[in-house]
Motif scaffolding. Structure first.
Motif, PDB file in Angstrom:
ATOM      1  N   ILE A 447       0.840  -1.208   0.000  1.00 26.36           N
ATOM      2  CA  ILE A 447       0.000   0.000   0.000  1.00 26.36           C
ATOM      3  C   ILE A 447       0.869   1.250   0.000  1.00 26.36           C
ATOM      4  O   ILE A 447       0.585   2.221  -0.725  1.00 26.36           O
ATOM      5  N   THR A 450       2.200   1.756  -3.412  1.00 27.55           N
ATOM      6  CA  THR A 450       1.125   2.200  -4.300  1.00 27.55           C
ATOM      7  C   THR A 450       0.871   3.684  -4.124  1.00 27.55           C
ATOM      8  O   THR A 450       0.779   4.445  -5.100  1.00 27.55           O
ATOM      9  N   PHE A 488      -5.914  -6.345   1.366  1.00 23.62           N
ATOM     10  CA  PHE A 488      -5.264  -5.273   0.621  1.00 23.62           C
ATOM     11  C   PHE A 488      -6.280  -4.245   0.124  1.00 23.62           C
ATOM     12  O   PHE A 488      -6.075  -3.035   0.265  1.00 23.62           O
ATOM     13  N   LEU A 492      -6.313  -0.462   1.433  1.00 16.80           N
ATOM     14  CA  LEU A 492      -6.028   0.563   0.428  1.00 16.80           C
ATOM     15  C   LEU A 492      -7.176   1.553   0.339  1.00 16.80           C
ATOM     16  O   LEU A 492      -6.951   2.776   0.241  1.00 16.80           O
ATOM     17  N   ARG A 495      -6.960   3.791   3.290  1.00 14.68           N
ATOM     18  CA  ARG A 495      -5.837   4.723   3.171  1.00 14.68           C
ATOM     19  C   ARG A 495      -6.168   5.846   2.196  1.00 14.68           C
ATOM     20  O   ARG A 495      -5.881   7.031   2.470  1.00 14.68           O
TER      21      ARG A 495
END
Length: 1578
Positions: A447, A450, A488, A492, A495
């Protein structure tokens, strides 16, 4: 039925009853009643007697001994009486512990009996400890059972004392009346069913407490006497077991009310205080019955059961304080910054497996470790799962993972450090010992990467290649099951929702998810997800409807990002049709546009992939996500659309009627076109191309093969597969087809070697190819396949930069050919000398490996060659007998017969049928002399030799026989030249004649393979004519140069992935010559005689330099530099040859070697060209500014970036803002010339990763400088010693002034390394704008950079040859000894301790506090070096301590221990190094605390308690072979060494270390050691 209780051996002794009655009399207990008396006496009468008797007072205690002696005199067997007495007392201790008066008498009796010798403390205490442990073990959790036992014991008579292990531990406790009454009640009379349980548990707890209290009092009494060490150890073990397991039976109970009833949460029981008193007595330094270190390794924590008690708190505080001191000795300075950098091919593991705990065969690499309470390196799945989020260890692990995602190490690294996520494990699995990263860590790091790329994309920086590389590794990890997809997506989404500054503005995240959404494991997860609708909604939420704002307008990438959401939407819809209401209708319409576009395209002519416009490329990229199979079919159709053609017959096969069909040539797909394909399409395409290449009935085109290769290079993680394994599984009969095997070997040898090295699979490939060579080396006529496989093995062996097994087992002779055996020895020498032996297990099998190779190898290297070998290889080979004289004698004996055979075979008028006769009937020992016989007959008259017959025979020979002919021919021709020189013939004429004869064999008639012939010549460098012939062939004759020129011309560019034109097929015979091609018709794709020389030319350069032929080496490099550009590992070649011959090369030759590289692609620092080749032969060291900028390069491009929220304090809120794709500085900064973006793997195949490129470039620069080793090391040490003032001076503005202010606040006794005064002396510092510019742009503060510079310098020095390390150790010791405050006799001990505390503080913390010192920086530099050094080079690490000796103060002693202590976890696996280092530390101790030492300021031994503890820990760690456990035992050899060196120390120090000996009368370790115990018993 009543249970029968086992009786003790002394139970039937006649004295037992009398002794029991005597004790009962003084205890005030009832007399023994016989069984027949109980039968005859009336009940009432008996009760009256008992009551009357119990009312009598017992006799005074003082009469007990006289009564006992009178009783003792009645029995003759005094020894048996001793055991009977102890047995009775043991039972009484257990029975009477709960009665205070009875317990006091037992204690009184024991004191008197032991004083008179009637009780022997050692045997009695051992029995007592065993009895008490057995008694406590019989106490069960059942309240009914415990109460019944207690009540039964309460009314038992004295006869129960005869039992050695009584069924109830605590019968005479006054509180037992409660239990007895409760036991007589019926269940219906209980007000609460739990009351009995509560009461029973309470009784048990109190009864155990009374028993333990009495036992502690007995032990305290016994300690007044001299006990054996084994007794001390047993007492200590039992008492520590009590403390460790204190309240363990109740802390996991579910009933909180029971816990509150019985659990001593406020004040501990009396027994615990007594236990502490006993333990303090055992570990007190005056007597040192047990070393205090045993408390440190006991595992005593009291984390959850710590009562509010001052004594226990003080006890635990002292243990923890001394644990921390030992842990400090074990941990390196700034260890939290040590992190894997991927800067070299071989990454040093930070922990080694225990031989018992973990098999080396299943060893998982540990890039980082987590420190234990004693500072030991720990790793494993359980350890990683226990790391708390946000802790320093968590941040360090995350830093390592984020660095890996930025610089993409090989999949082999990921496989060895990661595990399948728990949600994807099919069944419960045991914990994996080697794992160091939890699935939560990996998910968070993905993450972070990314969002980092999102931030770069939002900043309008071009980072498409970063996204592509990240998608490749993301796909690989997701397919491997290492990432929980649902976790995930959820994290994500959270976030993205919470981070306003990094909001997703483009569709790159959607594109990333689209890459993996078709993976089977992902689809199964989504299908079984109970909240799939919410998950789908989160996935869709990452899509942005706005068109991609690309500054370049509409281009393929913008179209892909615009339409990528439609692919994802359609895929989600196919999984769950009910999700339609949540889908974006516009994306569904875009999906329809894709379908319409594709239908329109397929109606017309086929797509021409070489002439696609931007819109078509973009739409096809989208199609690769939406309809991958359709796109794959379109590409295959285009590659095969031109049809096939018949391959024309060549050479001897002109008359063959067999037709061979081959696809017509097309252009391969370009890498720019592949960059937008989905990984799913690439995977399908590679799979389909493999079928066409290796299973098709038609020979594939070169363009198709190149496309297949480019696919593997484009996605090295997702698409790589070991070819021999995967292809033989799919096509079992593939290798039976010679043509297919040839093509596979060509692909591997000329295209995929760097890829295999990147994956760490080149060794496995070598084993696979070796099987081919071993099978066909004796097969007649199979020369082309054999030579290609052998050449591939050469390249593979020379690419391995580690010690490797030539066979998977060290058994039996090697399967290598003679040529490969010789190359293996050379490669081992280069590897060991330039990179060292990395692992412990490698050091173990180097010797048997050399023996295995030389069993079948007949060669003997010249002294000129072996003088450059590392000592390990040189010493093994130097005594090897030279068999060359015997070989010449064998030739001379067979010469007459061979010449006669050659006359019949090779005369111009020879009978053609004799060829068959010779092949079938000649002796094998004579066949190896065929070429030598032809050489003798030729004598310069080539027409006298029937070359056709000679070529036919050589082709009918087996490859092994041809190789033997070449080596024999070289020996014979050199011998003949030597003989003719002795006859006075001119040397030049002889060499010219020899070269002309060789040209007849090699070029005119192409009878022998050139690469093997050249290798045979350079291996005979003991004869000066050999290298002269080689130089003549390479430089003076034009045949080879012409052939190399043709090779380079037909290849267009060394970067084969850039050649997008139509490939041309080279004629088979022109490419390989008649010897290799012969009857074969299968075409060559990449193979060529010139290409076979790529591994040979570097070996020729090595041999010329070994013979000091520098000018010749320079000329060869000048002629063949363009050719070496095609070498798959030319960067590694340059780096290794500079390291191998460091200090032996001329400046001119160094410049020539550097020109082998493509300088435009190598990130050399800007001023570097100014310093090489311009010194005129005299040493010239660049200014400090040069080295400073070199370290900046390593910090910026190799050292992992610090995390945003580091708990270490080094990485604060400011972090480096330089993006990974543009980490290099502009040329004006003096850092790096290279300024392009992050390169893909195929652009950096050698060395392989971006960090390797930068680190190895810095190594090449240092090795190329005209400066001496001492000058370079001195400059680097000066920078690190004063790194803080350098950075302050380089910084500008308010940042520099603020830092300078903080740096001035240092103690007078601890002068800061940032002091301007300390920096003013020495080499001048030319601070330019380069470093200032870097500091201002890096995002780091000066404090952060100073620590990273230390790490970078240690890493860089670890890559350099050992000469640099020796000078570093000398220079480091000099800097340390020159610190004035270490030698100032006027400084008080208190001030010195304070100064040492600051001096040995982690530089990262010290920089923040403004207390940095030169000593701290240097020690941290040494630790950084140690953490990266290979295992072999650690053997010299103790020399830094030798330079520091003699040690004159405790402060210097602490420095010595602080330097060498952290090496313990690594050197403990190599016994000689460990014993040498341990002896050195004892010698340092003797320098200050020796018998004959007269220090100016005598120091009390209490000042070095931590050193004493550490020495114990070092011995125990080495004995365990890993983290110390409670059961760890020291090695007997180590105790023997310690016992010898202890004689040098003062008596008070010897006393504290007395247990580290083999003296069983003073050492608990010796007394309890299994080997010593066995010796005593024998």
């Amino acid at each position: 039925m009543e249970q029968r209780i086992p009786r003790s051996p002394h139970q039937f002794h006649p004295a037992r009853d009398a002794i029991a009655d005597l004790f009962n009399l003084y205890l005030g207990r009832s007399s023994r009643l016989k069984h027949d008396d109980r039968v005859r006496e009336m009940s009432n009468k008996m009760q009256k007697r008992v009551i009357a008797l119990n009312q009598d007072l017992p006799p005074p205690n003082e009469q007990f001994i006289s009564d006992f002696e009178e009783l003792r005199g009645q029995f003759m067997d005094q020894d048996q009486l001793h055991w009977v007495t102890e047995s009775v007392i043991l039972a009484l201790v257990v029975q009477c512990s709960g009665h205070p008066q009875q317990a006091d008498f037992i204690l009184f009796a024991l004191r008197r009996l032991s004083a008179t010798g009637y009780v022997r403390w050692d045997s009695f205490l051992i029995s007592l400890l065993s009895s008490v442990s057995s008694a406590e073990a019989t106490t069960g959790p059942s309240p009914q059972a415990s109460m019944m036992t207690s009540s039964a014991s309460a009314v038992s008579n004295v006869s129960s004392f005869h039992v050695s292990s009584p069924p109830s531990p605590l019968p005479s406790t006054p509180e037992n009346s409660t239990a007895g009454n409760a036991a007589t009640l019926k269940n219906t009379e209980l007000p609460d069913q739990n009351f009995a349980y509560k009461a029973g548990q309470s009784v048990i707890v109190r009864s155990i407490g009374h028993l333990r209290l009495l036992m502690c009092n007995i032990i305290l009494a016994a300690l007044e006497s001299k006990l054996k060490p084994a007794t001390h150890f047993e007492i200590f073990s039992v008492l520590m077991n009590w403390l460790v397991n204190w309240d363990q039976k109740y802390q996991n109970s579910a009933e909180s009310d029971i816990e509150s009833f019985s659990k001593p949460t406020n004040m501990p029981d009396e027994w615990l205080h007594a236990s502490l008193e006993v333990i303090w007595k055992l570990v007190e330094e005056d007597r040192c019955r047990v070393p205090f270190y045993e408390l440190l390794r006991s595992g005593l924590q009291f984390q959850d059961t710590m009562p509010d008690d001052r004594a226990l708190f003080s006890f635990m505080l002292e243990i923890q304080r001394r644990r921390d001191m030992v842990a400090k000795h074990m941990r390196m300075l700034d260890q939290h910054l040590h992190c894997v950098t991927f800067g070299n091919h071989r990454i040093v593991a930070h922990a080694h497996p225990s031989i018992v705990a973990e098999s080396l065969g299943n060893f998982r690499y540990s890039p980082i470790t987590y420190p234990s309470a004693l500072g030991e390196p720990l790793h494993g799945e359980d350890i990683s799962n226990s790391i708390r989020r946000g802790s320093m260890d968590w941040e360090r692990a995350l830093r390592c993972l984020k660095h890996a995602f930025r610089f993409i190490p090989s999949p082999e690294w990921w496989r060895r450090v990661l595990l399948v996520a728990p949600c994807y494990r099919s069944a419960p699995q045991p914990s994996t010992p080697g794992a160091v990263f939890s699935s939560e860590m990996v998910c968070e790091a993905v993450i972070e990467r990314t969002m980092e790329l999102v931030s770069l994309t939002n900043s309008e920086l071009s980072c498409w290649q970063d996204w592509v590389s990240f998608a490749d590794i993301f796909f690989f990890l997701m397919k491997s099951g290492c990432i929980d997809f649902l976790d995930f997506v959820n994290k994500l989404a959270a976030r993205v929702a919470e981070d306003e500054h990094q909001s997703v503005r483009t569709n790159h995240v959607t594109w990333l998810l689209a890459q993996v959404i078709r993976i089977e494991i992902v689809m199964n997860t989504l299908s079984s997800d109970p909240d799939k609708v919410e998950t789908f909604r989160k996935i869709i939420s990452f899509h942005r409807d706005d068109r991609n704002n690309d500054s370049g307008g509409i281009n393929p990438r913008s179209l892909l990002l615009e339409f990528i959401g439609s692919s994802q939407t359609l895929r989600i819809w196919s999984v769950n049709m009910s999700i339609r209401e949540h889908l974006n209708q516009e994306q569904l319409q875009k999906g329809k546009q894709i379908d319409d576009w594709w239908r329109q395209v397929t109606k017309g002519e086929r797509l021409d992939f070489m002439n696609l416009d931007d819109r078509t490329i973009g739409m096809f990229w989208v199609l690769s996500f939406t309809m991958a199979q359709n796109g794959c079919d379109a590409i295959v159709n285009w590659l095969t659309s031109l049809g096939v053609s018949e391959l024309p017959p060549q050479g001897p096969s002109l008359q063959s009627g067999e037709k061979i069909m081959m696809m017509r040539e097309t252009c391969p797909l370009s890498m720019s076109l592949l960059s937008g394909f989905s990984i799913n399409l690439c995977s399908k395409l590679a799979y389909q191309l493999e079928e066409s290449i290796f299973l098709g009935q038609v020979i594939p085109s070169i363009g198709l093969v190149e496309t297949y290769v480019r696919l593997l290079l484009f996605a090295p993680h997702s698409l790589f597969r070991p070819h021999f394994t995967s292809l033989t599984q799919r096509f079992p009969t593939m290798l039976s087809k010679t043509g297919v095997t040839l093509l596979l070997l060509e692909i591997l040898n000329y295209r995929l070697l760097p890829l295999y090295r990147y994956h760490g699979k080149h060794r496995a490939l070598m084993y696979d190819v070796t099987k081919i060579t071993s099978m066909i080396k004796g097969k007649r006529g199979d020369h082309r396949l054999f030579r290609l496989a052998e050449n591939l093995c050469m390249n593979l062996i020379l690419s391995i930069r580690d010690v490797f097994l030539v066979k998977k087992e060290l058994k039996g002779p090697t399967e290598f050919t003679e040529t490969l055996n010789r190359i293996t020895i050379i490669n081992l020498a280069i590897t060991i000398k330039t990179r060292g032996i990395t692992e412990v297990e490698h050091m173990l099998y180097v010797q048997p490996l050399l023996e295995q190779i030389m069993t079948t190898c007949q060669h003997t290297w010249s002294e000129k060659t072996m003088r450059h070998f590392p000592p390990l290889v040189h010493d093994f080979l130097v005594s090897r007998m030279n068999k060359r004289h015997q070989a010449i004698q064998a030739w001379q004996q067979a010469e007459t017969t061979v010449i006669n055979q050659c006359k019949q075979l090779l005369s111009p008028t020879s009978d053609p049928t004799y060829v068959t006769t010779y092949i079938n009937h000649s002796f094998p020992q004579h066949r190896q002399y065929l070429c030598a016989g032809a050489w003798m007959l030729m004598n310069g008259h080539y027409e006298s030799i029937n070359s056709a017959n000679l070529g036919r025979v050589l082709r009918e020979f087996s490859p092994e026989e041809v190789t033997a002919n070449i080596y024999t021919l070289v020996d014979v021709l050199l011998h003949n030249i030597l003989v003719e020189l002795q006859h006075g013939l001119p040397a030049q004429d002889l060499l010219s004649k020899a070269c002309a004869n060789i040209a007849f064999f090699i070029w005119t008639h192409e009878l022998l393979p050139l690469d093997i012939f050249l290798l045979a010549l350079i291996d005979r460098d003991d004869d000066p004519s050999a290298l002269r012939i080689v130089l003549n062939l390479l430089l003076e004759r034009q045949e080879l140069q012409q052939r190399v020129k043709i090779f380079c011309t037909t290849r267009i560019s060394p970067d084969h992935w850039l050649n997008n034109g139509i490939c041309k097929l080279v004629d088979l015979q022109k490419a390989l010559g008649s010897h290799l091609s012969w009857k074969d018709r299968y075409p060559t794709f990449f193979d060529d005689i010139g290409g076979r020389l790529l591994p040979v030319i570097p070996l020729i350069i090595y041999r010329l330099i070994e013979n000091d032929a520098f000018d010749a080496a320079d000329r060869v490099l000048f002629v063949y530099t363009a050719f070496l550009a095609y070498h798959p590992f030319r960067f590694t070649f340059v780096r290794d040859i500079l390291a191998y011959f460091y200090g032996h090369l001329s400046g001119k030759l160094i410049v020539r070697i550097l020109k082998v590289l493509d300088v435009n692609k190598i990130p050399f620092s800007e001023p570097f060209p100014q310093f090489i080749g311009s010194s005129g032969g005299s040493p010239m060291c660049p200014p400090l500014d040069y080295f400073f900028n070199l370290l900046i390069s390593v910090v910026n491009n190799v050292i992992p970036a610090l995390n945003n929220k580091s708990a270490a304090g080094v990485a604060g809120e400011n972090t480096r803002q330089v993006p990974s794709h543009n980490r290099s500085q502009p040329s004006q900064t003096g850092s790096m010339i290279l300024s392009d973006g992050h390169k893909a793997f195929y652009q950096n195949q050698d060395p392989g990763t971006y960090t390797q490129l930068y680190l190895e470039t810095a190594v090449i620069e240092i090795l190329s400088l005209p400066a001496t080793t001492s000058q370079v090391v001195s400059a680097l040490v000066q920078i690190i010693s004063h790194i803080q003032p350098m950075l302050i001076q380089s910084s500008s503005g308010s940042q520099g002034s603020s830092v300078g202010t903080s740096q001035s606040s240092v103690l007078p006794t601890s002068p800061s390394a940032a002091s301007a005064d300390s920096f003013s002396s020495g080499r001048s510092w030319a601070s330019g704008g380069s470093s200032s510019n870097f500091i201002s742009k890096s995002g780091y503060t000066c404090q952060q950079l100073s620590s990273l510079f230390i790490q970078a310098c240690g890493l860089l020095l670890a890559q350099l040859p050992p000469e640099f390390h020796s000078h570093l150790y000398s220079e480091a010791s000099r800097v340390i000894k020159e610190c004035w405050w270490l030698t100032d006799a006027q400084i008080s001990q208190r001030e010195m301790d304070s100064a040492m505390g600051y001096a040995l503080l982690d530089p990262s913390w010290a920089a923040q506090d403004g207390t940095s010192t030169a000593i701290g920086n240097i020690v941290a530099l040494l630790h950084s070096l140690f953490s990266h050094l290979p295992q072999e080079w650690l053997e010299s690490s103790h020399s830094v301590i030798k330079h520091l000796r003699p040690i004159s103060s405790v402060a210097m002693l602490r420095v010595a221990f602080r330097i060498l202590g952290p090496l313990l976890p690594r050197i403990s696996f190599t016994r000689p190094v460990f014993l040498k280092s341990l002896a050195l530390l004892f010698n340092c101790l003797a320098d200050v605390f020796g018998k004959n030492t007269q220090p100016p300021n005598p120091t009390d031994v209490s000042e070095i308690k931590d050193i004493v503890d550490f020495l114990h820990h070092a011995v125990m760690y080495e004995g365990q072979g890993g983290p110390v456990q409670s059961s760890s035992k020291p090695r007997l050899e180590t105790l023997t060494l310690c016992g010898k060196v202890l004689d040098m120390l003062r008596p008070d120090i010897q006393h504290l270390l007395s247990h580290l000996t083999t003296n069983q009368s003073s050492s608990i370790y010796a007394a309890t050691h299994p080997k010593l115990a066995n010796q005593v018993s024998i």
